[in-house]
Scaffold this motif. Structure first.
Motif, mmCIF file in Angstrom:
data_model
loop_
_atom_site.group_PDB
_atom_site.id
_atom_site.type_symbol
_atom_site.label_atom_id
_atom_site.label_comp_id
_atom_site.label_asym_id
_atom_site.label_seq_id
_atom_site.Cartn_x
_atom_site.Cartn_y
_atom_site.Cartn_z
ATOM 1 N N ILE A 265 25.289 -87.716 17.499
ATOM 2 C CA ILE A 265 26.671 -88.024 17.093
ATOM 3 C C ILE A 265 27.433 -88.613 18.284
ATOM 4 O O ILE A 265 28.200 -89.566 18.140
ATOM 5 C CB ILE A 265 27.370 -86.778 16.482
ATOM 6 N N ALA A 266 27.149 -88.076 19.466
ATOM 7 C CA ALA A 266 27.805 -88.599 20.678
ATOM 8 C C ALA A 266 27.441 -90.073 20.889
ATOM 9 O O ALA A 266 28.190 -90.830 21.506
ATOM 10 C CB ALA A 266 27.398 -87.770 21.891
ATOM 11 N N LYS A 267 26.284 -90.469 20.383
ATOM 12 C CA LYS A 267 25.864 -91.886 20.488
ATOM 13 C C LYS A 267 26.270 -92.671 19.235
ATOM 14 O O LYS A 267 25.724 -93.726 18.944
ATOM 15 C CB LYS A 267 24.344 -91.981 20.639
ATOM 16 N N ARG A 268 27.142 -92.101 18.438
ATOM 17 C CA ARG A 268 27.675 -92.705 17.195
ATOM 18 C C ARG A 268 26.613 -92.878 16.116
ATOM 19 O O ARG A 268 26.700 -93.756 15.281
ATOM 20 C CB ARG A 268 28.424 -94.015 17.481
ATOM 21 N N ILE A 269 25.620 -91.999 16.128
ATOM 22 C CA ILE A 269 24.666 -91.965 15.015
ATOM 23 C C ILE A 269 24.994 -90.693 14.226
ATOM 24 O O ILE A 269 24.763 -89.575 14.697
ATOM 25 C CB ILE A 269 23.203 -91.944 15.513
ATOM 26 N N PHE A 270 25.601 -90.903 13.059
ATOM 27 C CA PHE A 270 26.144 -89.767 12.315
ATOM 28 C C PHE A 270 25.097 -89.226 11.349
ATOM 29 O O PHE A 270 24.587 -89.959 10.502
ATOM 30 C CB PHE A 270 27.419 -90.174 11.577
ATOM 31 N N ILE A 271 24.800 -87.976 11.515
ATOM 32 C CA ILE A 271 23.743 -87.362 10.712
ATOM 33 C C ILE A 271 24.300 -86.128 10.023
ATOM 34 O O ILE A 271 24.800 -85.208 10.677
ATOM 35 C CB ILE A 271 22.560 -86.999 11.626
ATOM 36 N N ALA A 272 24.220 -86.136 8.692
ATOM 37 C CA ALA A 272 24.769 -85.006 7.935
ATOM 38 C C ALA A 272 23.885 -83.770 8.122
ATOM 39 O O ALA A 272 22.694 -83.896 8.400
ATOM 40 C CB ALA A 272 24.828 -85.376 6.455
ATOM 41 N N SER A 273 24.488 -82.598 7.967
ATOM 42 C CA SER A 273 23.726 -81.342 8.023
ATOM 43 C C SER A 273 23.289 -80.966 6.630
ATOM 44 O O SER A 273 24.097 -80.929 5.711
ATOM 45 C CB SER A 273 24.613 -80.199 8.512
ATOM 46 N N TYR A 274 22.016 -80.687 6.487
ATOM 47 C CA TYR A 274 21.504 -80.197 5.196
ATOM 48 C C TYR A 274 21.023 -78.771 5.371
ATOM 49 O O TYR A 274 19.998 -78.545 5.955
ATOM 50 C CB TYR A 274 20.350 -81.078 4.692
ATOM 51 N N TRP A 275 21.692 -77.783 4.911
ATOM 52 C CA TRP A 275 23.065 -77.750 4.476
ATOM 53 C C TRP A 275 23.707 -76.565 5.194
ATOM 54 O O TRP A 275 23.048 -75.519 5.318
ATOM 55 C CB TRP A 275 23.142 -77.514 2.963
ATOM 56 N N PRO A 276 24.957 -76.656 5.649
ATOM 57 C CA PRO A 276 25.549 -75.554 6.423
ATOM 58 C C PRO A 276 25.512 -74.219 5.679
ATOM 59 O O PRO A 276 25.314 -73.152 6.286
ATOM 60 C CB PRO A 276 26.996 -75.998 6.640
ATOM 61 N N ASN A 277 25.648 -74.261 4.330
ATOM 62 C CA ASN A 277 25.646 -73.011 3.554
ATOM 63 C C ASN A 277 24.326 -72.262 3.670
ATOM 64 O O ASN A 277 24.276 -71.040 3.540
ATOM 65 C CB ASN A 277 25.939 -73.311 2.075
ATOM 66 N N VAL A 278 23.223 -72.998 3.953
ATOM 67 C CA VAL A 278 21.898 -72.354 4.050
ATOM 68 C C VAL A 278 21.889 -71.364 5.222
ATOM 69 O O VAL A 278 21.238 -70.318 5.168
ATOM 70 C CB VAL A 278 20.776 -73.414 4.200
ATOM 71 N N LEU A 279 22.670 -71.661 6.265
ATOM 72 C CA LEU A 279 22.739 -70.753 7.413
ATOM 73 C C LEU A 279 23.389 -69.431 7.015
ATOM 74 O O LEU A 279 23.073 -68.378 7.567
ATOM 75 C CB LEU A 279 23.520 -71.406 8.562
ATOM 76 N N GLU A 280 24.291 -69.500 6.028
ATOM 77 C CA GLU A 280 24.928 -68.260 5.551
ATOM 78 C C GLU A 280 24.020 -67.491 4.605
ATOM 79 O O GLU A 280 24.081 -66.277 4.519
ATOM 80 C CB GLU A 280 26.229 -68.585 4.801
#
Ligand SMILES: Cc1ncc(COP(=O)(O)O)c(C=O)c1O
Length: 319
Positions: A265-280
């Motif tokens: 992301i710091a290099k402007r390559i935006f990558i979505a998280s699949y999926w934050p809810n799974v961590l919960e």
């Protein structure tokens, strides 16, 4: 052709290319989650098995219809571990993850009676005959919403049409300003898709979907995917069989070591998280938790060329 009541004159409307939709004969709905709800309503299942590694919004229909659910695990090939006897009148939902699990879908269709396939990440994969399958369009194309549902059932819900005109601001800003400028609107419009009634796909989304060159999109996705796979197959913890891949959603790269996403992301390559809810939903020793933390879904869509892929490869190699 003139029809009575037709407006003549006035300002010119937005012109969109008049091509063909990809799935004109499927049921047209407003969102993927609502296509899932449509199936649950017409099939009247009393229990749903779904993977721990799932998108949170798929819980909406279960909550709305008050249908009990149970999570199941997937293995290191993202395949379901069905080590239980499905209960009477239950169904099993399985997502074709990133569009790379088409063979698994085919195999499941021979051994699971009440199967629902989520092809939201596999737009270009046709349904297996007789298997209830739904698609969400906005994961693949610049549309505000829209979903397709394939089912052999003849039961139909009577629905009004959705209106998408107020959910397009991020799409418009992405062209005139920038993707980053439209991001806040994207989040806002995403929230607006939550907890909506099942409706027919809006006229606007359908018209936008008619203007897409699907073959070009599919071809570029395949080329970009193959290029990344050539670079990363030696280090990717996920094994991928190219033979079954056609127009996938992203290139899933599983590498140990947290923090890669932030570095990209710091290099402007935006990558979505699949999926934050799974961590919960999971604990640290579970594979699904490792996936949610470490999987990089690298973009391969029609906006990108081989040189963009080379850029991603170089940056990841350096990291
Ligand atoms: C795998 C998957 N299936 C279904 C959905 C729901 O699609 P929609 O946003 O069109 O309801 C999502 C995310 O939104 C998803 O990631």
């Amino acid at each position: 052709m003139y029809t009575e009541g037709k407006t003549i004159g006035g300002y010119l409307e937005l012109q969109l290319p008049e091509g063909k939709e990809h799935y004109p004969s499927f049921i047209h709905l407003n969102t993927g989650r609502n296509a899932f709800e449509y199936l649950l309503r017409i099939k009247k299942y009393s229990l749903v098995y779904l993977p721990y590694f799932s998108c949170e919004v798929l819980m909406e229909p279960l909550r709305k219809l008050k249908i009990p659910y149970r999570f199941y695990h997937i293995d290191r090939k993202l395949e379901p571990l069905i080590n239980f006897e499905p209960e009477f009148n239950s169904c099993l939902m399985y997502p074709n993850y990133f569009g790379i699990k088409t063979e698994t879908v085919r195999q499941l269709s021979t051994r699971v009676d009440h199967l629902i396939i989520d092809n939201s990440q596999a737009f270009f994969q046709l349904p297996v005959t007789g298997v209830d399958t739904f698609y969400s369009c906005r994961k693949f194309f610049g549309v505000p919403d829209g979903a397709y549902l394939y089912t052999e059932s003849n039961t139909r819900l009577s629905l009004e049409s959705d209106i998408s005109a107020y959910r397009c601001s991020h799409l418009i800003k992405s062209i005139d300003l920038s993707i980053e400028t439209g991001y806040y609107d994207y989040l806002k419009n995403n929230i607006g898709l939550g907890n909506n009634a099942i409706k027919k796909m809006s006229v606007l989304s359908r018209r936008m979907l008619c203007g897409i060159d699907y073959e070009a999109c599919r071809k570029i996705r395949n080329e970009n995917f193959e290029h990344l796979h050539t670079a990363f197959s030696g280090i990717n913890e996920l094994s991928i069989d190219l033979k079954n891949i056609d127009g996938p959603m992203a290139y899933p790269l599983l590498l140990p070591g947290k923090g890669l996403r932030a570095a990209l992301i710091a290099k402007r390559i935006f990558i979505a998280s699949y999926w934050p809810n799974v961590l919960e939903w999971t604990s640290e020793e579970m594979f699904e938790n490792y996936l949610a933390n470490n999987l990089l879904a690298l973009p391969i869509d029609h906006r990108y060329s081989r040189s963009d892929m080379d850029q991603i490869i170089q940056i990841i190699r350096k990291l």
